[in-house]
Design a protein around this motif. Structure first.
Motif, PDB file in Angstrom:
ATOM      1  N   GLY A 299       3.441  21.666 -48.859  1.00 62.35           N
ATOM      2  CA  GLY A 299       4.003  20.624 -49.710  1.00 62.35           C
ATOM      3  C   GLY A 299       4.965  19.732 -48.946  1.00 62.35           C
ATOM      4  N   PHE A 300       5.714  20.314 -48.001  1.00 62.73           N
ATOM      5  CA  PHE A 300       6.659  19.516 -47.218  1.00 62.73           C
ATOM      6  C   PHE A 300       5.919  18.573 -46.263  1.00 62.73           C
ATOM      7  N   ALA A 301       4.796  19.043 -45.708  1.00 62.03           N
ATOM      8  CA  ALA A 301       3.980  18.177 -44.857  1.00 62.03           C
ATOM      9  C   ALA A 301       3.329  17.078 -45.683  1.00 62.03           C
ATOM     10  N   CYS A 302       2.902  17.425 -46.899  1.00 59.54           N
ATOM     11  CA  CYS A 302       2.317  16.432 -47.804  1.00 59.54           C
ATOM     12  C   CYS A 302       3.349  15.370 -48.176  1.00 59.54           C
ATOM     13  N   ASP A 303       4.584  15.819 -48.433  1.00 57.12           N
ATOM     14  CA  ASP A 303       5.653  14.886 -48.770  1.00 57.12           C
ATOM     15  C   ASP A 303       5.938  13.941 -47.598  1.00 57.12           C
ATOM     16  N   TYR A 304       5.902  14.499 -46.394  1.00 54.11           N
ATOM     17  CA  TYR A 304       6.065  13.651 -45.216  1.00 54.11           C
ATOM     18  C   TYR A 304       4.924  12.656 -45.110  1.00 54.11           C
ATOM     19  N   LEU A 305       3.694  13.090 -45.428  1.00 52.88           N
ATOM     20  CA  LEU A 305       2.553  12.174 -45.423  1.00 52.88           C
ATOM     21  C   LEU A 305       2.807  10.987 -46.343  1.00 52.88           C
ATOM     22  N   LYS A 306       3.308  11.240 -47.556  1.00 51.84           N
ATOM     23  CA  LYS A 306       3.577  10.152 -48.494  1.00 51.84           C
ATOM     24  C   LYS A 306       4.608   9.178 -47.944  1.00 51.84           C
ATOM     25  N   ASN A 307       5.674   9.722 -47.368  1.00 51.59           N
ATOM     26  CA  ASN A 307       6.714   8.854 -46.821  1.00 51.59           C
ATOM     27  C   ASN A 307       6.196   8.051 -45.632  1.00 51.59           C
ATOM     28  N   TRP A 308       5.413   8.700 -44.792  1.00 49.98           N
ATOM     29  CA  TRP A 308       4.809   7.997 -43.652  1.00 49.98           C
ATOM     30  C   TRP A 308       3.862   6.907 -44.135  1.00 49.98           C
ATOM     31  N   TRP A 309       3.021   7.225 -45.104  1.00 48.82           N
ATOM     32  CA  TRP A 309       2.053   6.280 -45.650  1.00 48.82           C
ATOM     33  C   TRP A 309       2.763   5.040 -46.183  1.00 48.82           C
ATOM     34  N   SER A 310       3.883   5.266 -46.863  1.00 46.84           N
ATOM     35  CA  SER A 310       4.594   4.144 -47.482  1.00 46.84           C
ATOM     36  C   SER A 310       5.213   3.206 -46.455  1.00 46.84           C
ATOM     37  N   SER A 311       5.232   3.597 -45.187  1.00 48.91           N
ATOM     38  CA  SER A 311       5.777   2.735 -44.134  1.00 48.91           C
ATOM     39  C   SER A 311       4.694   2.015 -43.337  1.00 48.91           C
ATOM     40  N   GLN A 312       3.423   2.255 -43.684  1.00 57.35           N
ATOM     41  CA  GLN A 312       2.319   1.689 -42.912  1.00 57.35           C
ATOM     42  C   GLN A 312       1.857   0.358 -43.510  1.00 57.35           C
ATOM     43  N   SER A 313       2.005  -0.709 -42.754  1.00 63.45           N
ATOM     44  CA  SER A 313       1.649  -2.039 -43.250  1.00 63.45           C
ATOM     45  C   SER A 313       0.163  -2.176 -43.526  1.00 63.45           C
TER      46      SER A 313
END
Length: 710
Positions: A299-313
């Motif tokens: 879940g923590f890796a998934c949460d990081y995925l969401k945060n990373w995704w939200s920074s990708q133009s």
């Protein structure tokens, strides 16, 4: 008696009126020029406006799937509308037939608009005084759904769904044009993938999964009739939460129509209607909190995925657009978390402390040369339920606030909005690396006193942790023993601002007002305490920064994925500033420091771990001398503790992996972990590297170049 003929004629008036109205509508559809003055002109303009988009790109929103590194194990999904597009060949024929029987029995005879249906509906509605029947064909319904799904503004959504004559006539005209451009099979396929069945099931794949826990190709005629019956009114005929008699009656009506249309024999239809309603409901996972319990730590890796995704133009202009794209774009996302390394990280974190401690103990592993995140583990449960958490340990906090243990979704390991934790002497790497990159050799020596007064930093006087650190030190011995006064002096020589800028190039970010102020171009030159790690950092940042040193100075942005595939099977891409198209999931790397400087820094970083550098001497003792024996292969790294041991760190790396571990109280940074717990991050990193690399051949570091040895 003479009045009876007039009375009979009077009964016919509503029918005549209905027929006249129906004729006008049909004329407007068949001959648009008739309605050009007025409603036809408006519809014609709107028709031209919407037609190209509708026919070219009317695919509905789709669910995005997140897979483990094997590319097969589904961990979770992201969706606003649970839907997976399914080809007609993968949908049971009985489902196709049931939908036609339920919604548009003349689907294969008309050309988008059914004149008989229009007349029938107008007559029925006129007689009932309300809306008892509709005239929408499957094609018209598809047009309505396609317009809704392609809407980009609230006004467009309103226009696509408003109960107005204008919308109805526009649907008719668009339906006629759609039938010229698409086959009946294509229309039915898109309709089945767009229809709403209730319980957040959009499209036939979701409906088959949610109501029967199976794929669309495996649906039986009875199950198909049940699902087809839902589309008319998903809430009224809901077989799960509504009166099952309503659902049963609707299902049996569809089965009866299937028999009348020849899709089922009369005997089969009659037999099917005697079967009870059988539902095998499943609740599809959505978002990170729904990852299966056996994979909870991901879940923590998934949460990081969401945060990373939200920074990708590549996925939108801003955070909201990007998250919306994640929930609607139908992506296939494969995480970079390595099962073997993740298991090693979890085992070594669990061995060091329970989830019930106020001190968060976490670890992140990244891959040098790619930046891919290979493990994220912390002594917490990833859960939205904080009811079992004790009150926060911070006396200054709001009493309603709960401590983030044992349950939390806070990004404790990095990649979110939390600033991190003071990282202590792990920051000594940055002025040393800057000095080496500037050409200063490892043998650069200084007679470091127990306390040092810095004239450069306005008389600031730091001291060492113990008197045994005093005396002449080099980069090897100063780093191995973590001599504060040596590194303040070294930072003076190279410039604190140069060390700060280098840390930024290696991925560190300043998230507090204090850190941002000190790191500003105006003040960075006087930030003497930077080398002592007074700034906050996350384990993700430090693992990746040290990973760049392991990769001979080549920094790669941290990335949580192995691949991202569009709904059409092609890799997701973005355009660089230079106009080049590149895959989003590919590593993004750049050379930050000279390779020789990074190799020299690694040689010094072997001293803290009890390893033997290739070219120099460590001065007799080190701060984490158990690491080399545990890992059993060449290893470099650095310990870090803060004032009163409020937090403790260790960052270690081999040529293959870089790992950072911390222990701290995220709720109350003044709650000191104590010297007795400073060994825990050291043991966690050492044990993880040992277990993760078990069975792999041992690799050595590249020795530093002569010019940087001295």
């Amino acid at each position: 008696m003479s009045y009876r003929p007039l009375s009979a004629l009077g009964h016919c008036v509503p029918l005549l009126r209905a027929g006249l109205i129906a004729g006008i509508i049909l004329a407007a559809v068949a001959y648009p020029i008739v309605a050009a003055a007025g409603i036809g002109a408006k519809v014609g303009a709107e028709f031209s406006e919407h037609r190209a988009d509708l026919l070219r790109a009317s695919l509905p929103a789709e669910t995005s799937y997140v897979y483990a590194a094997d590319g097969k194990t589904v961990l979770t999904m992201f969706y606003e509308e649970y839907r997976q597009y399914t080809k007609l060949k993968d949908i049971a024929p009985s489902m196709q037939q049931a939908m036609v029987a339920a919604e548009d029995s003349r689907f294969y005879q008309h050309r988008g608009v059914d004149p008989k249906g229009v007349v029938r509906a107008f007559v029925a509605n006129s007689q009932s005084g309300g809306v008892s029947q509709g005239a929408s064909t499957i094609t018209m319904q598809y047009v309505r759904m396609a317009l809704r799904d392609s809407a980009t503004t609230p006004q467009e959504v309103q226009e696509a769904t408003a109960q107005t004559s204008l919308r109805k006539v526009r649907e008719m005209r668009l339906a006629l044009d759609v039938e010229k451009q698409m086959s009946k099979e294509d229309i039915l396929e898109r309709y089945l993938n767009s229809a709403y069945f209730g319980h957040r099931a959009y499209g036939i794949y979701a409906a088959a999964q949610i109501f029967f826990s199976k794929k669309p190709k495996d649906l039986t005629p009875v199950e198909s009739a049940t699902l087809a019956g839902l589309v008319k009114s998903p809430s009224e005929y809901d077989p799960v939460t509504s009166d099952q008699q309503e659902a049963l009656g609707r299902r049996n009506y569809v089965l009866e129509r299937m028999g009348q249309l020849g899709y089922l024999s009369p005997e089969a239809a009659a037999q099917a209607r005697t079967e009870p309603l059988r539902i095998d409901q499943s609740d599809p996972r959505n978002d990170c909190a729904s990852i299966p319990q056996q994979h909870n730590s991901l879940g923590f890796a998934c949460d990081y995925l969401k945060n990373w995704w939200s920074s990708q133009s590549a996925f939108g202009e801003n955070r909201l657009e990007r998250i919306d794209e994640l929930r609607r774009g139908g992506y296939r996302i494969v995480l970079s978390i390595d099962p073997k390394i993740q298991e090693a990280a979890e085992k070594n974190i669990d061995a060091e402390g329970s989830t019930g401690s106020p001190f968060a103990h976490g670890l992140v592993v990244t891959e040098p040369g790619t930046g891919r995140v290979k493990a994220m583990a912390v002594n917490r449960k990833y859960s939205l339920d904080t009811s079992e958490n004790p009150p926060t340990s911070n006396p200054e906090a709001d009493p309603k606030v709960k401590a983030n243990y044992p349950n939390t979704v806070a990004p404790l390991l990095g990649g979110g909005t939390l600033p991190g934790y003071q990282a202590g002497s792990t920051f000594k790497m940055f002025p040393m690396l800057a000095a080496l990159d500037a050409g200063m050799p490892l043998s650069t020596s200084f007679n470091a006193p127990h306390r040092y007064r810095s004239e450069v930093y306005n008389g600031w006087s730091p001291s060492n942790a113990s008197g045994a650190m005093s005396g002449t030190q080099t980069m090897w011995s100063g780093f191995g023993k973590s001599v504060n006064t040596y590194f303040v002096w070294l930072e003076e020589k190279v410039g604190a601002d140069r060390a700060v800028r280098l840390a930024e190039q290696l991925g560190l970010r300043w998230r507090t007002d204090v850190d941002r102020d000190h790191a500003s171009p105006e003040k960075a030159k006087t930030w003497g305490a930077f080398t002592l790690g007074v700034s906050d950092a996350t384990p993700l940042e430090l693992a990746n920064a040290y990973g760049a040193i392991a990769a001979d100075g080549r920094y790669c942005e941290a990335i949580p994925v192995l691949s991202i595939t569009n709904r059409d099977g092609t890799p997701a891409t973005y355009r660089t500033a230079g106009g080049l198209e590149r895959e989003v999931a590919k590593p993004r790397c750049r050379q930050v420091v000279d390779a020789g400087a990074a190799q020299a820094a690694t040689d010094a970083a072997r001293c803290p771990t009890g390893d033997t550098p290739a070219r120099g001497g460590c001065g007799g003792w080190s701060t984490a001398d158990s690491v080399r024996g545990t890992v059993g292969r060449p290893v470099a790294g650095k310990t870090g503790t803060t004032d009163s041991t409020r937090s403790a760190w260790f960052v270690g790396y081999t040529p293959e992996l870089a790992a950072a571990s911390f222990i701290s109280d995220p709720d109350n940074p003044f709650n000191a972990v104590g010297d007795g717990q400073s060994q825990r991050p050291i043991d966690a990193v050492a044990g993880t590297l040992r277990d993760a690399l078990k069975g792999q051949p041992s690799r050595d570091f590249t020795p530093p170049p002569d010019r940087l040895v001295g």
